[in-house]
Design an enzyme around this catalytic site. Structure first.
Site, PDB file in Angstrom:
ATOM      1  N   TYR A   9      76.437   8.619  71.392  1.00  0.00           N
ATOM      2  CA  TYR A   9      77.878   8.869  71.301  1.00  0.00           C
ATOM      3  C   TYR A   9      78.581   8.948  72.652  1.00  0.00           C
ATOM      4  CZ  TYR A   9      76.529   9.949  66.519  1.00  0.00           C
ATOM      5  OH  TYR A   9      76.023   9.863  65.248  1.00  0.00           O
TER       6      TYR A   9
ATOM      7  N   ASN B 143      87.682   9.510  61.493  1.00  0.00           N
ATOM      8  CA  ASN B 143      86.250   9.384  61.725  1.00  0.00           C
ATOM      9  C   ASN B 143      85.615  10.463  60.852  1.00  0.00           C
ATOM     10  OD1 ASN B 143      83.599   9.332  62.458  1.00  0.00           O
ATOM     11  ND2 ASN B 143      83.959   9.364  64.680  1.00  0.00           N
TER      12      ASN B 143
ATOM     13  N   ASP C 123      88.150  10.254  47.220  1.00  0.00           N
ATOM     14  CA  ASP C 123      89.199  10.459  46.215  1.00  0.00           C
ATOM     15  C   ASP C 123      90.493  10.915  46.870  1.00  0.00           C
ATOM     16  OD1 ASP C 123      87.542   9.700  44.155  1.00  0.00           O
ATOM     17  OD2 ASP C 123      87.042  11.748  43.540  1.00  0.00           O
TER      18      ASP C 123
ATOM     19  N   HIS D 240      84.494   4.715  63.861  1.00  0.00           N
ATOM     20  CA  HIS D 240      83.233   5.347  64.268  1.00  0.00           C
ATOM     21  C   HIS D 240      82.942   4.954  65.709  1.00  0.00           C
ATOM     22  CE1 HIS D 240      82.080   6.429  60.132  1.00  0.00           C
ATOM     23  NE2 HIS D 240      82.617   5.269  59.792  1.00  0.00           N
ATOM     24  N   LEU D 241      82.403   5.896  66.446  1.00  0.00           N
ATOM     25  CA  LEU D 241      82.011   5.607  67.830  1.00  0.00           C
ATOM     26  C   LEU D 241      80.847   4.625  67.867  1.00  0.00           C
ATOM     27  CD1 LEU D 241      82.177   9.337  68.764  1.00  0.00           C
ATOM     28  CD2 LEU D 241      83.514   7.610  69.974  1.00  0.00           C
ATOM     29  N   SER D 242      79.855   4.882  67.017  1.00  0.00           N
ATOM     30  CA  SER D 242      78.665   4.027  67.005  1.00  0.00           C
ATOM     31  C   SER D 242      78.836   2.925  65.950  1.00  0.00           C
ATOM     32  CB  SER D 242      77.424   4.869  66.690  1.00  0.00           C
ATOM     33  OG  SER D 242      77.539   5.459  65.400  1.00  0.00           O
TER      34      SER D 242
ATOM     35  N   ARG E 176      73.159   5.176  56.833  1.00  0.00           N
ATOM     36  CA  ARG E 176      74.504   5.151  57.456  1.00  0.00           C
ATOM     37  C   ARG E 176      75.258   3.853  57.152  1.00  0.00           C
ATOM     38  NH1 ARG E 176      74.448   9.578  61.083  1.00  0.00           N
ATOM     39  NH2 ARG E 176      72.341  10.001  61.790  1.00  0.00           N
TER      40      ARG E 176
HETATM   41  C1  DQA Z   1      79.781   8.644  63.446  1.00  0.00           C
HETATM   42  C2  DQA Z   1      78.618   7.941  62.736  1.00  0.00           C
HETATM   43  C3  DQA Z   1      78.072   8.799  61.599  1.00  0.00           C
HETATM   44  O1  DQA Z   1      76.979   8.137  60.968  1.00  0.00           O
HETATM   45  C4  DQA Z   1      77.569  10.130  62.125  1.00  0.00           C
HETATM   46  O2  DQA Z   1      77.190  10.957  61.046  1.00  0.00           O
HETATM   47  C5  DQA Z   1      78.560  10.809  63.003  1.00  0.00           C
HETATM   48  C6  DQA Z   1      79.367  10.013  63.930  1.00  0.00           C
HETATM   49  C7  DQA Z   1      80.283   7.838  64.659  1.00  0.00           C
HETATM   50  O3  DQA Z   1      81.399   8.104  65.109  1.00  0.00           O
HETATM   51  O4  DQA Z   1      79.563   6.976  65.165  1.00  0.00           O
HETATM   52  O5  DQA Z   1      78.644  12.036  63.013  1.00  0.00           O
HETATM   53  O6  DQA Z   1      80.855   8.766  62.533  1.00  0.00           O
END
Ligand code: DQA
Length: 150
Positions: free
Chosen positions: A24, A75, A88, A101-103, A112
């Site tokens: 991250y 996020n 919902d 998402h960062l990743s 995921r």
């Molecule tokens: C995340 C990716 C998710 O899988 C993980 O649970 C996170 C961060 C991201 O920003 O990459 O907490 O949302």
């Protein structure tokens, strides 16, 4: 004055900067708030930026956004993979929803790869670190007809 963009952050994102930096990065959530604010302000918009480790609180904020936001950038962190209740709530929002998402969750563990939140999002930006947030703000500005986008 246009309504603000709500930027909502799910569980554990308060630990950005110290949490699994190989995944991250070293940028903190407070620094990401600054990046989002600058980007939104350049487009003539304010942001409401919040983080919670609690699913119900995130849902309350999504419900609040129905009335008070021009768009939602979210996020959802781990709740994206688990929360039908959050999905919902987002489905009941009429303004644009952009997931970020960062990743790159598509390149990570199989659990995921699926995001419930994506079913309610107009678009998803992932894998670009803090730039994912900045581009999500740009998308929210464009989708809501802001006259200037940074
Ligand atoms: C995340 C990716 C998710 O899988 C993980 O649970 C996170 C961060 C991201 O920003 O990459 O907490 O949302």
């Amino acid at each position: 004055m246009s309504k603000p963009i709500y930027v909502l952050n799910g569980p554990n994102l308060n630990l950005l900067g110290v949490r699994e930096p190989h995944l991250y990065g070293s940028v903190t959530l407070e620094q990401i708030r600054g990046l989002c604010e600058a980007r939104a302000n350049a487009g003539g918009r304010e942001i409401v930026f919040r983080q919670s480790n609690r699913e119900g609180e995130l849902i309350d904020w999504v419900q609040e956004a129905r009335e008070k936001a021009s768009a939602v950038v979210i996020n959802p962190a781990g709740y994206g993979h688990t929360s039908i209740a959050l999905l919902d709530a987002l489905k009941a929002v009429d303004v644009p929803v952009v997931e970020c998402h960062l990743s790159n969750i598509s390149q990570r563990e199989p659990f995921r790869h699926h995001s419930y939140v994506s079913l309610a999002a107009q678009g998803v930006i992932q894998g670009l670190g803090p730039l994912s947030y900045e581009l999500a703000i740009d998308a929210a500005l464009r989708l809501t007809g802001a006259d200037r986008v940074a």
